[in-house]
Design a protein around this motif. Structure first.
Motif, PDB file in Angstrom:
ATOM      1  N   ASP A 193      56.909  82.946  18.290  1.00  0.00           N
ATOM      2  CA  ASP A 193      56.004  83.469  19.313  1.00  0.00           C
ATOM      3  C   ASP A 193      55.591  84.861  18.857  1.00  0.00           C
ATOM      4  OD1 ASP A 193      54.640  84.337  21.527  1.00  0.00           O
ATOM      5  OD2 ASP A 193      56.311  84.148  22.927  1.00  0.00           O
ATOM      6  N   VAL A 210      55.733  79.578  25.375  1.00  0.00           N
ATOM      7  CA  VAL A 210      55.071  79.632  24.066  1.00  0.00           C
ATOM      8  C   VAL A 210      56.011  79.132  22.976  1.00  0.00           C
ATOM      9  CG1 VAL A 210      53.935  81.107  22.371  1.00  0.00           C
ATOM     10  CG2 VAL A 210      53.587  81.518  24.811  1.00  0.00           C
ATOM     11  N   LEU A 211      57.233  79.659  22.949  1.00  0.00           N
ATOM     12  CA  LEU A 211      58.201  79.189  21.954  1.00  0.00           C
ATOM     13  C   LEU A 211      58.501  77.705  22.131  1.00  0.00           C
ATOM     14  CD1 LEU A 211      60.986  81.899  21.469  1.00  0.00           C
ATOM     15  CD2 LEU A 211      59.481  80.918  19.739  1.00  0.00           C
ATOM     16  N   ARG A 262      53.574  88.138  19.339  1.00  0.00           N
ATOM     17  CA  ARG A 262      52.920  88.958  20.362  1.00  0.00           C
ATOM     18  C   ARG A 262      52.476  90.281  19.741  1.00  0.00           C
ATOM     19  NH1 ARG A 262      54.485  87.228  25.713  1.00  0.00           N
ATOM     20  NH2 ARG A 262      55.184  85.072  25.489  1.00  0.00           N
ATOM     21  N   GLU A 284      48.557  80.758  21.735  1.00  0.00           N
ATOM     22  CA  GLU A 284      49.767  80.839  22.549  1.00  0.00           C
ATOM     23  C   GLU A 284      49.619  80.177  23.918  1.00  0.00           C
ATOM     24  OE1 GLU A 284      50.686  84.947  23.195  1.00  0.00           O
ATOM     25  OE2 GLU A 284      48.720  85.428  24.032  1.00  0.00           O
TER      26      GLU A 284
END
Length: 417
Positions: free
Chosen positions: A86, A396-397, A88, A188
């Motif tokens: 993920d 997301v993960l 960011r 995402e």
């Protein structure tokens, strides 16, 4: 035209593997029952799959628990290792799992915005490698990556964006260069929607719209069980949606005049302050809005412990239980804002269901979802259920891991026959 013997074997093998994936370990007799194949055909496929290293005997069943009929077969989970990232603006999180999706190791790393592009990429790649070593994964088969920004539907590459750190784009290229694994990149918000579809609030829906409410805002569209990305990969870029109340219009390079200006974390915090609410301390990677929304939802539900987030009379911090009136007014105002974006989506797609995801959407729970649904009912003739997401920022993960697992299983489960 009837399938060739080789094709038929591959189909049967894949069917058996999917059953073992979905139902867990089974005996040969149970495989025969669920597949409808003959006993000799099941015996053949079990032998093939064992020879390919895809299944193994994991136990015995039955009263006597001995003999070939009692053997229980399961997928060899360490036949392949997978990873999910993920990515960011503030950093990167990683999980490494086995072929069945069981998490073996995980890690996270903040990335200093002042750090140069190459050092940032090196840190992120090193995190993946160290997490894989901790999981005992000598080689990764597939890596799913969730990243903000547009993914080119033709090439699968992360497109340039002036609003994202340069290391994001370089990271994907570095992973593809350094890792022998297949690297699969997806937006995402799209991955979060997939996760809610497969393991969250939308498991009983094959059509829904997903609204991501976190540091920023986004949306994803699932129609007839399939994620829809749009012609350029930009379906769901709802932050650029022109809506009333922003004092301006968005541009091709700035979503500041769009829906983003009403529903991003900073805007929600400003709205909370206008209603006399204090902003609780949030983790560095978490949007501050999620904390104040969660505290307000708890106050409305008369749950204990929300006093630190809600002001008392005259806007002074409350020393005791939170004032549910102030919290309710804030959630009402926030629901008005969210409904503006949701109404535009539902008017075009008629999804029947909207899931409020991301950290803030999950934090609002039923209290916020019910308010948004009431606003939508007043704004649109289209019946639309609104639900809070189950997975929050972890979606997301989870979605990236589903993507990596699907890719590995599609290849490995093609059948040795």
């Amino acid at each position: 035209m009837p399938a060739s013997p080789r094709t038929a074997r591959a189909i049967n093998d894949r069917l058996a593997l999917r059953l073992l994936q979905q139902r867990g370990p089974l005996t040969a007799g149970q495989l025969k029952e669920h597949t409808g194949l003959s006993r000799p055909s099941v015996a053949d496929l079990v032998e093939r799959l064992q020879g390919a290293g895809l299944i193994a005997v994991v136990g015995e069943a039955g009263e006597q628990r001995r003999g070939p009929n009692a053997r229980v077969y399961g997928i060899v989970a360490d036949r392949a290792h997978l990873a999910a990232l993920d990515v960011r603006t503030q950093g990167v999180a990683v999980v490494v799992a086995d072929l069945l999706g069981a998490v073996l190791a995980e890690g996270a790393l903040p990335i200093d915005p002042a750090l140069g592009t190459e050092p940032a990429v090196e840190q992120a790649v090193a995190l993946l490698e160290s997490t894989a070593r901790e999981a005992g994964a000598g080689r990764l088969h597939s890596v799913g990556v969730g990243a903000p920004g547009l993914i080119d539907p033709g090439t699968g590459e992360l497109r340039d964006s002036t609003g994202l750190p340069a290391w994001h784009r370089r990271l994907v290229a570095a992973l593809q260069k350094e890792q022998p694994a297949a690297v699969l990149v997806e937006n995402e918000t799209n991955l979060a929607a997939v996760a809610e579809l497969r393991a969250g609030a939308a498991q009983d829906r094959d059509t829904f719209a997903y609204l991501w409410l976190g540091h920023g805002v986004g949306a994803a569209v699932v129609l007839d069980g399939k994620l829809r990305r749009g012609a350029s990969g930009g379906a769901g870029e709802i932050g650029f949606l022109p809506v009333p109340g922003t004092g301006g219009l968005p541009s091709a390079t700035d979503c500041g005049g769009g829906f983003h200006a009403l529903a991003c974390s900073a805007a929600i915090c400003e709205l909370a302050a206008e209603h006399g609410l204090l902003i609780p301390q949030a983790a560095p990677s978490e949007p501050a809005a999620a904390a104040v929304v969660a505290a307000s939802a708890a106050a409305v539900g008369q749950a204990p412990g929300a006093g630190s987030a809600v002001a008392g009379e005259g806007g002074a911090p409350a020393g005791g239980p939170a004032d549910p009136v102030a919290a309710a007014r804030f959630l009402d105002a926030l629901a008005d804002r969210i409904a503006l974006g949701a109404a535009s989506v539902t008017a075009v797609l008629d999804p029947g269901c909207v899931v409020l995801g991301g950290e803030t959407g999950q934090a609002g729970g039923a209290a916020l979802a019910a308010r948004v649904e009431r606003r939508l009912t007043a704004l649109s003739p289209l019946a639309t259920e609104v639900r809070a997401g189950d997975l929050g920022g972890a979606a997301v993960l989870r979605g990236a891991l589903f993507t990596a697992r699907d890719a590995a299983q599609d290849e490995l489960f093609a059948g040795p026959g």
